[in-house]
Design an enzyme around this catalytic site. Structure first.
Site, PDB file in Angstrom:
ATOM      1  N   GLU A 241      14.180  -2.454   6.671  1.00  0.00           N
ATOM      2  CA  GLU A 241      13.789  -3.879   7.395  1.00  0.00           C
ATOM      3  C   GLU A 241      12.548  -4.747   6.150  1.00  0.00           C
ATOM      4  OE1 GLU A 241      16.193  -5.942   8.516  1.00  0.00           O
ATOM      5  OE2 GLU A 241      17.397  -4.374   9.066  1.00  0.00           O
ATOM      6  N   CYS A 275       8.342 -11.074   9.472  1.00  0.00           N
ATOM      7  CA  CYS A 275       9.319 -11.346   8.318  1.00  0.00           C
ATOM      8  C   CYS A 275       9.577 -12.372   8.716  1.00  0.00           C
ATOM      9  CB  CYS A 275       9.771  -9.754   8.440  1.00  0.00           C
ATOM     10  SG  CYS A 275      10.787 -10.217  10.190  1.00  0.00           S
TER      11      CYS A 275
HETATM   12  P1  NAP Z   1       3.427  -2.023   5.586  1.00  0.00           P
HETATM   13  O1  NAP Z   1       2.274  -1.644   4.673  1.00  0.00           O
HETATM   14  O2  NAP Z   1       4.514  -1.721   4.952  1.00  0.00           O
HETATM   15  O3  NAP Z   1       3.699  -0.736   6.516  1.00  0.00           O
HETATM   16  C1  NAP Z   1       4.193  -0.778   7.396  1.00  0.00           C
HETATM   17  C2  NAP Z   1       4.943   0.957   7.544  1.00  0.00           C
HETATM   18  O4  NAP Z   1       5.205   2.030   6.551  1.00  0.00           O
HETATM   19  C3  NAP Z   1       3.465   1.805   8.324  1.00  0.00           C
HETATM   20  O5  NAP Z   1       3.317   2.721   9.236  1.00  0.00           O
HETATM   21  C4  NAP Z   1       3.209   2.323   7.470  1.00  0.00           C
HETATM   22  O6  NAP Z   1       1.793   3.284   7.725  1.00  0.00           O
HETATM   23  C5  NAP Z   1       4.071   2.621   6.419  1.00  0.00           C
HETATM   24  N1  NAP Z   1       3.797   2.637   5.205  1.00  0.00           N
HETATM   25  C6  NAP Z   1       2.501   1.602   4.497  1.00  0.00           C
HETATM   26  N2  NAP Z   1       3.274   2.522   3.187  1.00  0.00           N
HETATM   27  C7  NAP Z   1       3.339   3.680   3.147  1.00  0.00           C
HETATM   28  C8  NAP Z   1       3.901   4.570   2.413  1.00  0.00           C
HETATM   29  N3  NAP Z   1       3.755   4.306   0.730  1.00  0.00           N
HETATM   30  N4  NAP Z   1       5.249   5.440   2.530  1.00  0.00           N
HETATM   31  C9  NAP Z   1       5.368   5.846   3.567  1.00  0.00           C
HETATM   32  N5  NAP Z   1       5.810   4.525   4.572  1.00  0.00           N
HETATM   33  C10 NAP Z   1       4.776   4.020   4.291  1.00  0.00           C
HETATM   34  O7  NAP Z   1       3.636  -3.133   5.599  1.00  0.00           O
HETATM   35  P2  NAP Z   1       3.127  -3.885   7.461  1.00  0.00           P
HETATM   36  O8  NAP Z   1       1.531  -4.505   7.190  1.00  0.00           O
HETATM   37  O9  NAP Z   1       3.163  -2.645   8.536  1.00  0.00           O
HETATM   38  O10 NAP Z   1       4.047  -5.145   7.701  1.00  0.00           O
HETATM   39  C11 NAP Z   1       4.335  -6.506   7.088  1.00  0.00           C
HETATM   40  C12 NAP Z   1       5.162  -6.143   6.656  1.00  0.00           C
HETATM   41  O11 NAP Z   1       6.436  -5.547   6.813  1.00  0.00           O
HETATM   42  C13 NAP Z   1       5.356  -6.775   6.212  1.00  0.00           C
HETATM   43  O12 NAP Z   1       6.117  -7.292   4.318  1.00  0.00           O
HETATM   44  C14 NAP Z   1       6.863  -7.785   6.737  1.00  0.00           C
HETATM   45  O13 NAP Z   1       7.879  -9.225   6.084  1.00  0.00           O
HETATM   46  C15 NAP Z   1       7.286  -6.238   7.179  1.00  0.00           C
HETATM   47  N6  NAP Z   1       8.274  -7.081   8.357  1.00  0.00           N
HETATM   48  C16 NAP Z   1       9.974  -7.031   8.067  1.00  0.00           C
HETATM   49  C17 NAP Z   1      11.117  -7.081   9.517  1.00  0.00           C
HETATM   50  C18 NAP Z   1      12.116  -6.942   9.508  1.00  0.00           C
HETATM   51  O14 NAP Z   1      12.286  -6.294  10.069  1.00  0.00           O
HETATM   52  N7  NAP Z   1      12.724  -6.963   8.410  1.00  0.00           N
HETATM   53  C19 NAP Z   1      10.223  -6.510  10.803  1.00  0.00           C
HETATM   54  C20 NAP Z   1       8.876  -6.870  10.805  1.00  0.00           C
HETATM   55  C21 NAP Z   1       7.655  -6.639   9.275  1.00  0.00           C
HETATM   56  P3  NAP Z   1       0.480   3.056   7.821  1.00  0.00           P
HETATM   57  O15 NAP Z   1       0.400   1.943   8.294  1.00  0.00           O
HETATM   58  O16 NAP Z   1      -0.690   4.624   8.349  1.00  0.00           O
HETATM   59  O17 NAP Z   1      -0.316   2.903   5.656  1.00  0.00           O
END
Ligand code: NAP
Length: 479
Positions: A241, A275
């Site tokens: 997602e 998102c």
């Molecule tokens: P993020 O930086 O991608 O982090 C999301 C999760 O992934 C966190 O637990 C993060 O851990 C982990 N993570 C980051 N890089 C990783 C890697 N290389 N390998 C494994 N895990 C990794 O995103 P965010 O800033 O928290 O959230 C914002 C994004 O999420 C936006 O793009 C938003 O649109 C999207 N989102 C999508 C949905 C949906 O349902 N489609 C819902 C909500 C949000 P750490 O914090 O420890 O880095």
């Protein structure tokens, strides 16, 4: 909570510090989980899963209903915790916890129905489809809806008979531990559901562990790519997602003030950090000027304020870094020709504040057009007509939510159902998730679905069973 604390105690020797986005000051500290501990937790979860999968829907349902009750009873406490860790307004926080409770109740009641055996007639004997749980699912989750994103996955996954490990975003450790606490207090076995304060650099190794059956990630495209790569290397099921740059078509037949209200509501979900927040408003040129004025007026209603106060509609962004990134996207868009109609200035005060902002003349080449802007920034893009608006909406790497604002419901239905490349398409209201309807995206917004029967079936083995008496010779088989 006691056992959970024990698991994280030796840790990596490193500490996670939370920062309050309202003040920029440090909050609490937590010990990080090491990979070694995470692997031990995965083995324990696998053991617990082997018992849990044999429990019936009735037993699981009582536990998940209890989780809903606990969430409702502790709603204010959890809303405050989200405000401290993410800056979410307390009103949004309470609504989020209430939604988690509804979701738990829904899957507690519906799982048996969604996963009931389905007879199929394949000629001779008895044949049916049955749904076995997959095992331990690793959930990598984001901070923006710290409770909802986790429960959206966990309630159906647990009801289906799976175990789970939660690796939450590193800025919400308090929420991550509180979620495990709720589930354990409700009766989910301690080892079956674990929160791991694991750094993201260790996620790939955990995915590859034999005790982990599958992985789900809600987050950015970059994180999704990295998790999908790890899962793909060991051929494990993966649900993604990811981000979105939701487009709303504003057609020439619409009542402009009402359309602008929907647009502002869509844009300002969770301070714009969602998102499925509306991000691009694609407006047919004949009503452009009127829509600009109406949207500025509607967005002006979102004044920044203390997120702990009931009346506040826009709190701080999650962090100063995130705020600076949003501002950079706005500034670059203006440099490349966008027109600033509202906001766009960083307030001179500590904390991660950013005002409601409206840009018009947004075009390809500008970040507000090409990228996901994760904050309170509405981008207005002009279109010649309906066809042009659809083309612009679809010219995005994302495909999560989308909307059509029109007075003609047949026209709206047609465009939403047939033309927009997105997992969700809403006419005359803002896109939202609901336990009863599938949720997910296409293109770089990810794959797989959450919620509804589609969501609960992501982490099951959809198994065909054929039973017949032993005859002479087998059937001619074609794969
Ligand atoms: P993020 O930086 O991608 O982090 C999301 C999760 O992934 C966190 O637990 C993060 O851990 C982990 N993570 C980051 N890089 C990783 C890697 N290389 N390998 C494994 N895990 C990794 O995103 P965010 O800033 O928290 O959230 C914002 C994004 O999420 C936006 O793009 C938003 O649109 C999207 N989102 C999508 C949905 C949906 O349902 N489609 C819902 C909500 C949000 P750490 O914090 O420890 O880095």
């Amino acid at each position: 909570m006691a056992e959970q604390a024990e698991l994280t105690r030796p840790g990596t020797g490193r500490t996670i510090h939370t920062i309050n986005p309202v003040t920029g000051e440090s909050g609490k500290s937590y010990d990080e989980t090491s990979l070694e501990e995470a692997l031990a937790a995965a083995a324990a979860a696998r053991g617990a899963f082997l018992d849990w999968r044999r429990t019936g829907f009735g037993e699981r349902s009582a536990i998940i209903h209890r989780a809903a009750e606990i969430l409702r009873a502790r709603k204010d406490e959890f809303a405050r915790l989200m405000t401290e860790e993410t800056g979410k307004t307390v009103t949004d926080g309470r609504a989020e916890i209430a939604k988690c409770a509804v979701h738990c109740d829904w899957f507690a009641d519906q799982a048996a129905h969604y996963l009931a055996d389905e007879p199929v007639d394949i000629g001779g004997g008895e044949a049916f489809v049955t749904f076995n749980p997959l095992g331990v699912v690793l959930a990598v989750m984001p901070w923006n809806f710290p409770f909802w994103q986790v429960f959206r996955f966990a309630a159906p996954a647990l009801m289906a008979g799976n175990g789970a490990l939660l690796k939450h975003a590193s800025n919400v450790p308090g929420c991550a531990l509180a979620i495990a606490d709720v589930l354990h207090e409700a009766g989910v076995p301690n080892e079956l559901f674990r929160t791991l304060l694991l750094p993201s650099s260790e996620v790939a190794a955990l995915i590859k562990d034999d005790n982990v059956a599958a992985v789900t990630l809600t987050g950015s495209v970059a994180a999704g790519r990295s998790v999908a790569t790890a899962a793909g290397s060991v051929l494990k099921k993966c649900v993604l997602e990811l981000g979105g740059s939701d487009a709303y078509l504003v057609l020439e037949d619409v009542e402009v003030a009402a359309a602008a209200k929907v647009a502002a509501t869509a844009r300002m979900v969770n301070g714009g950090q969602s998102c499925i927040a509306g991000k691009r408003f694609i407006v047919v040129r004949s009503i452009l000027e009127r829509f600009e004025k109406a949207l500025v007026e509607a967005m002006n209603g979102y004044a920044i304020g203390d997120p702990t106060r009931e009346e506040t509609k826009l709190g701080p962004m999650v962090s100063v870094e995130a705020r600076d990134h949003i501002h950079e996207q706005v500034a670059q868009s203006i440099d490349k020709g966008a027109r600033l109609l509202l906001g766009g200035k960083v307030p001179d005060r500590p904390g991660a504040w950013y005002p409601a902002t409206v840009l018009s003349d947004v075009r390809p080449g500008q970040p507000a057009h090409d990228e996901e802007v994760f904050g309170p920034v509405a981008a207005i893009i002009a279109a010649d007509d309906e066809g042009d608006a659809i083309r612009i909406a679809n010219a995005s790497e994302y495909g999560l939510g989308s909307g059509v604002l029109t007075a003609d419901l047949d026209r709206g239905r047609r465009i939403a159902a047939e033309d927009l490349e997105a997992g969700l398409s809403f006419v005359n209201e803002n896109v939202r998730s609901d336990p009863r309807a599938p949720f997910g995206g296409v293109k770089h917004s990810g794959y797989g679905r959450e919620c509804s029967s589609y969501g609960i079936r992501e982490f099951v083995n959809i198994k065909t069973v054929h039973v017949k008496p032993l005859g002479r010779g087998g059937s001619n088989a074609v794969e």
